[in-house]
Design an enzyme around this catalytic site. Sequence first.
Site, PDB file in Angstrom:
ATOM      1  N   HIS A  77     -18.953   8.149  -9.698  1.00 25.06           N
ATOM      2  CA  HIS A  77     -17.945   9.200  -9.574  1.00 25.06           C
ATOM      3  C   HIS A  77     -17.121   9.369 -10.848  1.00 25.06           C
ATOM      4  O   HIS A  77     -16.924   8.434 -11.610  1.00 25.06           O
ATOM      5  CB  HIS A  77     -17.027   8.938  -8.370  1.00 25.06           C
ATOM      6  CG  HIS A  77     -16.272   7.664  -8.456  1.00 25.06           C
ATOM      7  ND1 HIS A  77     -16.834   6.440  -8.148  1.00 25.06           N
ATOM      8  CD2 HIS A  77     -15.012   7.403  -8.836  1.00 25.06           C
ATOM      9  CE1 HIS A  77     -15.943   5.494  -8.326  1.00 25.06           C
ATOM     10  NE2 HIS A  77     -14.821   6.053  -8.750  1.00 25.06           N
TER      11      HIS A  77
ATOM     12  N   ALA B 248     -17.684   1.719 -16.980  1.00 28.34           N
ATOM     13  CA  ALA B 248     -16.681   2.565 -16.329  1.00 28.34           C
ATOM     14  C   ALA B 248     -15.549   2.864 -17.302  1.00 28.34           C
ATOM     15  O   ALA B 248     -15.078   1.983 -18.020  1.00 28.34           O
ATOM     16  CB  ALA B 248     -16.144   1.864 -15.087  1.00 28.34           C
TER      17      ALA B 248
END
Length: 164
Positions: free
Chosen positions: A101, A145
């Site tokens: 995401h 990330a």
Amino acid sequence: MIKFFKNLINLIKEKDPAIHKNREVILYPFFKVYIYYKIAHFLYLHKWYFWARYLSEKAKNRTGIEIHPGAEIGKNFFIDHGTGVVIGETTIIKDNVMLYHGVTLGGTGKEKNKRHPTIEDNVTIGAGALILGNITIGANSLIGAGAIVLKDVPPNSTVVGVYK
């Protein structure tokens, strides 16, 4: 067409161990957005740009995932927890790529023609990563990330933090 759906269901089940039954797959935003993308991409290739964009906007509104219909996406592509993913028009994604995401495969605003990244085979891009510009992420690489990537990444690399 049935083969397409079977392959998509199997891919999602393989990538997400939280799925217990096939029918759960239809609840996944990726399942929905990928079907919209495939139709929109077909329309885009046939120069029906308005309808291609119409479908991609509809998909974005329903899933929170924005895939421009001009993007080229290979086999076994998967987005896990897709909210906030943005994939630009000239992005090329090869085979076996996984996004989490909040990933942006976007432009810098400084380039013309090819403005978005190329992601080679077997790449995983972690949540919230920004891959910007006409750059290439080499095969078998891992982007951590929150990484910000502004230059080419060699194959078999791991990138964290700001890479420029």
